[in-house]
Design a protein around this motif. Structure first.
Motif, PDB file in Angstrom:
ATOM      1  N   PRO A 114       0.895  -1.173  -0.091  1.00  0.00           N
ATOM      2  CA  PRO A 114      -0.064   0.066   0.088  1.00  0.00           C
ATOM      3  C   PRO A 114       0.923   1.208   0.171  1.00  0.00           C
ATOM      4  CG  PRO A 114      -1.111  -1.603   1.449  1.00  0.00           C
ATOM      5  CD  PRO A 114       0.341  -2.150   1.082  1.00  0.00           C
ATOM      6  N   THR A 115       2.101   1.224   0.618  1.00  0.00           N
ATOM      7  CA  THR A 115       2.633   2.364   0.625  1.00  0.00           C
ATOM      8  C   THR A 115       3.497   2.698  -0.582  1.00  0.00           C
ATOM      9  OG1 THR A 115       4.571   0.984   1.322  1.00  0.00           O
ATOM     10  CG2 THR A 115       3.515   2.190   3.264  1.00  0.00           C
ATOM     11  N   LYS A 116       3.369   1.713  -1.576  1.00  0.00           N
ATOM     12  CA  LYS A 116       3.949   2.011  -3.114  1.00  0.00           C
ATOM     13  C   LYS A 116       2.631   2.246  -3.886  1.00  0.00           C
ATOM     14  CE  LYS A 116       8.393   1.265  -2.244  1.00  0.00           C
ATOM     15  NZ  LYS A 116       9.238   2.366  -2.150  1.00  0.00           N
ATOM     16  N   MET A 117       1.515   2.173  -3.568  1.00  0.00           N
ATOM     17  CA  MET A 117       0.495   2.058  -4.219  1.00  0.00           C
ATOM     18  C   MET A 117      -0.233   3.376  -4.283  1.00  0.00           C
ATOM     19  SD  MET A 117      -2.957  -0.729  -3.947  1.00  0.00           S
ATOM     20  CE  MET A 117      -1.690  -1.927  -3.563  1.00  0.00           C
ATOM     21  N   ILE A 118      -0.236   3.850  -3.164  1.00  0.00           N
ATOM     22  CA  ILE A 118      -1.146   5.390  -2.940  1.00  0.00           C
ATOM     23  C   ILE A 118      -0.258   6.077  -1.719  1.00  0.00           C
ATOM     24  CG2 ILE A 118      -2.328   4.650  -0.964  1.00  0.00           C
ATOM     25  CD1 ILE A 118      -4.922   5.655  -2.643  1.00  0.00           C
ATOM     26  N   ASN A 119      -0.689   7.585  -1.875  1.00  0.00           N
ATOM     27  CA  ASN A 119      -0.045   8.465  -0.526  1.00  0.00           C
ATOM     28  C   ASN A 119      -0.884   8.199   0.671  1.00  0.00           C
ATOM     29  OD1 ASN A 119       1.893   9.370  -2.159  1.00  0.00           O
ATOM     30  ND2 ASN A 119       0.636  11.192  -2.987  1.00  0.00           N
ATOM     31  N   ASN A 120      -0.508   8.052   1.688  1.00  0.00           N
ATOM     32  CA  ASN A 120      -1.088   8.055   3.133  1.00  0.00           C
ATOM     33  C   ASN A 120      -1.860   7.187   3.048  1.00  0.00           C
ATOM     34  OD1 ASN A 120      -1.642   9.052   5.679  1.00  0.00           O
ATOM     35  ND2 ASN A 120      -3.545  10.268   4.679  1.00  0.00           N
ATOM     36  N   PRO A 121      -1.573   5.655   3.078  1.00  0.00           N
ATOM     37  CA  PRO A 121      -2.120   4.587   3.222  1.00  0.00           C
ATOM     38  C   PRO A 121      -2.729   4.503   4.658  1.00  0.00           C
ATOM     39  CG  PRO A 121      -0.170   3.777   2.973  1.00  0.00           C
ATOM     40  CD  PRO A 121      -0.025   5.301   2.656  1.00  0.00           C
ATOM     41  N   GLN A 122      -3.754   3.926   5.177  1.00  0.00           N
ATOM     42  CA  GLN A 122      -4.095   3.796   6.331  1.00  0.00           C
ATOM     43  C   GLN A 122      -4.956   2.469   6.590  1.00  0.00           C
ATOM     44  OE1 GLN A 122      -4.260   6.653   8.827  1.00  0.00           O
ATOM     45  NE2 GLN A 122      -3.168   7.414   7.149  1.00  0.00           N
ATOM     46  N   LEU A 123      -4.650   1.649   7.805  1.00  0.00           N
ATOM     47  CA  LEU A 123      -5.104   0.552   8.086  1.00  0.00           C
ATOM     48  C   LEU A 123      -6.672   0.616   7.875  1.00  0.00           C
ATOM     49  CD1 LEU A 123      -4.935  -2.583   8.035  1.00  0.00           C
ATOM     50  CD2 LEU A 123      -4.910  -2.224  10.701  1.00  0.00           C
ATOM     51  N   VAL A 124      -7.247   1.443   8.967  1.00  0.00           N
ATOM     52  CA  VAL A 124      -8.504   1.668   9.239  1.00  0.00           C
ATOM     53  C   VAL A 124      -8.828   3.293   9.419  1.00  0.00           C
ATOM     54  CG1 VAL A 124     -10.511   1.432  11.007  1.00  0.00           C
ATOM     55  CG2 VAL A 124      -8.823  -0.142  10.664  1.00  0.00           C
ATOM     56  N   ILE A 125      -9.748   3.829   8.524  1.00  0.00           N
ATOM     57  CA  ILE A 125     -10.217   5.242   8.717  1.00  0.00           C
ATOM     58  C   ILE A 125     -11.447   5.411   9.340  1.00  0.00           C
ATOM     59  CG2 ILE A 125     -10.892   7.277   7.258  1.00  0.00           C
ATOM     60  CD1 ILE A 125      -8.745   6.158   5.055  1.00  0.00           C
ATOM     61  N   GLY A 126     -11.689   5.823  10.465  1.00  0.00           N
ATOM     62  CA  GLY A 126     -12.979   6.067  11.441  1.00  0.00           C
ATOM     63  C   GLY A 126     -13.750   4.909  11.579  1.00  0.00           C
ATOM     64  N   GLY A 127     -12.738   3.843  11.688  1.00  0.00           N
ATOM     65  CA  GLY A 127     -13.506   2.797  12.454  1.00  0.00           C
ATOM     66  C   GLY A 127     -14.140   1.697  11.181  1.00  0.00           C
ATOM     67  N   GLU A 128     -14.174   0.668  11.559  1.00  0.00           N
ATOM     68  CA  GLU A 128     -14.447  -0.407  10.687  1.00  0.00           C
ATOM     69  C   GLU A 128     -15.799  -0.283  10.034  1.00  0.00           C
ATOM     70  OE1 GLU A 128     -10.883  -2.530  12.891  1.00  0.00           O
ATOM     71  OE2 GLU A 128     -12.876  -1.576  13.382  1.00  0.00           O
ATOM     72  N   SER A 129     -16.417  -0.324   9.080  1.00  0.00           N
ATOM     73  CA  SER A 129     -17.701  -0.118   8.562  1.00  0.00           C
ATOM     74  C   SER A 129     -18.051  -1.382   7.505  1.00  0.00           C
ATOM     75  CB  SER A 129     -18.168   1.032   7.943  1.00  0.00           C
ATOM     76  OG  SER A 129     -19.605   1.241   7.591  1.00  0.00           O
ATOM     77  N   THR A 163     -12.972   3.839  -0.198  1.00  0.00           N
ATOM     78  CA  THR A 163     -12.059   4.814   0.285  1.00  0.00           C
ATOM     79  C   THR A 163     -10.485   4.375  -0.377  1.00  0.00           C
ATOM     80  OG1 THR A 163     -12.943   5.540   2.033  1.00  0.00           O
ATOM     81  CG2 THR A 163     -10.763   6.390   1.913  1.00  0.00           C
ATOM     82  N   LEU A 164     -10.060   4.905  -1.267  1.00  0.00           N
ATOM     83  CA  LEU A 164      -8.701   4.345  -2.027  1.00  0.00           C
ATOM     84  C   LEU A 164      -7.783   4.031  -0.956  1.00  0.00           C
ATOM     85  CD1 LEU A 164      -9.015   5.913  -5.494  1.00  0.00           C
ATOM     86  CD2 LEU A 164      -9.855   3.609  -4.495  1.00  0.00           C
ATOM     87  N   ASN A 165      -7.546   4.811   0.148  1.00  0.00           N
ATOM     88  CA  ASN A 165      -6.221   4.705   0.924  1.00  0.00           C
ATOM     89  C   ASN A 165      -6.646   3.822   2.408  1.00  0.00           C
ATOM     90  OD1 ASN A 165      -7.830   6.711   2.078  1.00  0.00           O
ATOM     91  ND2 ASN A 165      -6.066   7.563   2.955  1.00  0.00           N
ATOM     92  N   GLU A 166      -7.620   3.173   2.235  1.00  0.00           N
ATOM     93  CA  GLU A 166      -8.030   2.189   3.500  1.00  0.00           C
ATOM     94  C   GLU A 166      -7.805   0.749   2.973  1.00  0.00           C
ATOM     95  OE1 GLU A 166     -11.314   2.166   6.924  1.00  0.00           O
ATOM     96  OE2 GLU A 166     -12.130   2.485   4.994  1.00  0.00           O
ATOM     97  N   PHE A 167      -7.041  -0.031   3.907  1.00  0.00           N
ATOM     98  CA  PHE A 167      -6.562  -1.394   3.446  1.00  0.00           C
ATOM     99  C   PHE A 167      -6.995  -2.509   4.367  1.00  0.00           C
ATOM    100  CE2 PHE A 167      -4.078   1.590   0.783  1.00  0.00           C
ATOM    101  CZ  PHE A 167      -4.025   1.026  -0.382  1.00  0.00           C
ATOM    102  N   TRP A 168      -7.789  -2.132   5.623  1.00  0.00           N
ATOM    103  CA  TRP A 168      -8.203  -3.506   6.377  1.00  0.00           C
ATOM    104  C   TRP A 168      -8.727  -4.311   5.696  1.00  0.00           C
ATOM    105  CZ3 TRP A 168     -12.911  -5.211   7.879  1.00  0.00           C
ATOM    106  CH2 TRP A 168     -13.852  -4.281   7.622  1.00  0.00           C
ATOM    107  N   PRO A 169      -9.789  -4.112   4.882  1.00  0.00           N
ATOM    108  CA  PRO A 169     -10.125  -5.442   4.270  1.00  0.00           C
ATOM    109  C   PRO A 169      -9.578  -6.339   3.402  1.00  0.00           C
ATOM    110  CG  PRO A 169     -11.859  -3.507   4.012  1.00  0.00           C
ATOM    111  CD  PRO A 169     -10.461  -3.221   4.465  1.00  0.00           C
TER     112      PRO A 169
END
Length: 491
Positions: free
Chosen positions: A66-81, A160-166
């Motif tokens: 993810p760090t090479k895929m997009i700027n500012n990758p996050q595992l979770v943004i605002g809780g899992e939904s 959300t393109l920079n969220e990767f938990w799923p």
């Protein structure tokens, strides 16, 4: 099943899958300022597995962090939904439907997705996730290289393109199963159990269950997770019907409620399509005028019109559209609305071998050789206002011996529950003559080649014998038998 604290395999002390110690590996790679690469589940075609991608697509796959895929990758943004993700090029709607269910339960999500993982502080390209697997919790370590084609994730991806938990959670489960291909096709009940380690039951809706609504309402009150599946139909898989329901597809049950409409009480079920789109379009759907007949308070609380895959439908339409309902809860108390302390659970790890595999009841001369387990059902107190509800839930799960979930030759398995006559309550082992003259409480279900067989019972007070079996004698496999029984009644 829950284990005591700090026991290996418990929620707080999971088994290290393939012996990999996340904390040690993470510290080592942080110290050396390196990025973890998982040799046990390498970023190559063997981890994707056969039958998903064409040869041309497989040749185009690039595994990217993810760090090479997009700027500012996050595992979770605002809780899992449940609205975070969309299914990719993998037939694992059963797995994603279960994810949608557990996003409602923070304690479950926190168990499955351990805290403290990030793409910033002490990032080393390593993550870990936890699953219940055949009686024990396991901790699965992965690197964060994800399969892409033309820079886009092939499998589950976030809106959300920079969220990767799923995507990372899916990769960890694929590793547990052997490959991504091993996740293609399954039952939502399997993933619900693997996310919770809870008490599971499946109801076949065509059989008719007068108490179904009360059971679903009680399950929701006990913070159960629920999924459902549509019948396969005769058309190609995943065909969308004119009413918006998809055939042969797994969904999440995300809510149950009652509303007043035209002075009548209407029972409603809320359902989520893991695709993130394609919704029911009948009564009580997003576009239904029936929502104009309820109070403004209920409309504000329950109704939203958005193409997100989630919709309401009446209980009647739910039962007419879906074939199965799966409920998974930490306690069997949801079955009768009692307190958890009134139920007892026992788990047995055992096996069928050449001495203890007697076959099904069609092999009466050897059936007695199968393993035998005792359970006692208490009587209702004389002043009890309760009626006899479900008081025994039995799960039989066979354990695979190989690496790949989808390549395991599963045996046909079943179980029988037999009443024990008062004169035999001290009997140690029951001989062939007992089974020749005593029928099971309910005619045993036909043996099926599935991971788990589950049966629920309403039994009269007394002693009973539970017998797990394979279809044919001398078939060998390890298994886990879990018995949830009513041990006492609320006063």
């Amino acid at each position: 099943m829950q284990h005591g604290a700090n026991v290996v395999g418990s929620r707080s002390c999971p088994v290290r899958f393939l012996g990999q110690d996340y904390d040690k590996l993470h510290q080592d790679f942080v110290r050396h300022r390196a990025r973890f690469l998982d040799s046990s589940f390498p970023p190559e075609q063997s981890s994707i597995g056969p039958g998903i991608l064409s040869a041309r697509e497989a040749a185009s796959v690039v595994w990217i962090r993810p760090t090479k895929m997009i700027n500012n990758p996050q595992l979770v943004i605002g809780g899992e939904s449940r609205f975070d993700y969309t299914q990719g090029e993998l037939g694992n709607c059963w797995f994603l439907a279960a994810i949608g269910a557990i996003t409602f339960q923070k304690d479950i999500m926190d168990q499955v997705v351990p805290a403290g993982q990030t793409f910033t502080k002490d990032y080393a390209g390593i993550f870990h996730f936890r699953f219940w697997r055949f009686g024990k919790w396991v901790d699965v370590v992965i690197d964060d290289k994800l399969p892409t084609i033309n820079g886009r994730l092939i499998f589950v991806h976030c809106k959300t393109l920079n969220e990767f938990w799923p995507a990372l959670l899916e990769k960890a489960y694929a590793k547990l199963c052997g490959s991504y291909a091993d996740m293609s096709g399954g039952y939502v009940s399997e993933a619900l159990t693997d996310f919770t380690g809870g008490v599971h039951m499946t109801l076949r809706l065509a059989e008719g269950h007068p108490e179904l609504w009360n059971l679903m309402y009680s399950a929701a009150r006990y913070k159960s997770v629920m999924g459902c599946g549509t019948p396969p139909g005769t058309t190609p898989a995943n065909t969308e019907l004119s009413n918006g329901i998809v055939e042969g597809h797994a969904y999440t049950v995300t809510g149950v409620t009652k509303v007043m409409s035209h002075s009548e009480s209407v029972k409603l079920v809320r359902v989520l399509n893991p695709w993130g789109h394609t919704e029911w379009n009948g009564n009580w759907s997003d576009g239904s005028p029936l929502w104009n007949t309820v109070s403004e308070e209920n409309r504000t609380r329950w109704f939203h019109s958005k193409e997100d895959g989630e919709f309401w439908m009446s209980m009647e339409d739910f039962c007419g559209s879906f074939a199965t309902l799966d409920i998974c809860c930490f306690s069997a108390a949801f079955l009768d609305g009692s307190s958890p302390g009134t139920w007892t659970s026992a788990q047995y790890e055992d096996c069928w071998d050449t001495n203890t595999s007697g076959g099904s009841m069609g092999h009466m001369e050897s059936f007695w050789r199968n393993p035998q387990y005792r359970v006692k059902i208490p009587a209702l107190s004389p002043d009890s206002q309760e009626t006899q509800g479900w008081n025994l839930l039995v799960s039989l799960m066979q354990k695979p011996v190989g690496k790949h979930r989808d390549l395991q030759p599963r045996l046909h398995i079943g179980l029988g529950v037999f009443p024990v006559p008062p004169g035999m309550k001290d009997q140690k082992g029951f001989p062939a003559s007992f089974f020749a003259s005593n029928a099971p409480v309910r005619e045993a279900e036909a043996c099926i080649n599935t991971r788990e067989v589950m049966e629920s019972f309403r039994l009269s007070p007394g002693a009973y014998l539970i017998v797990p079996y394979t279809r044919n004698p001398n078939e060998t496999s390890s298994f886990i038998l879990t018995v949830h029984s009513k041990s006492k009644y609320d006063h």
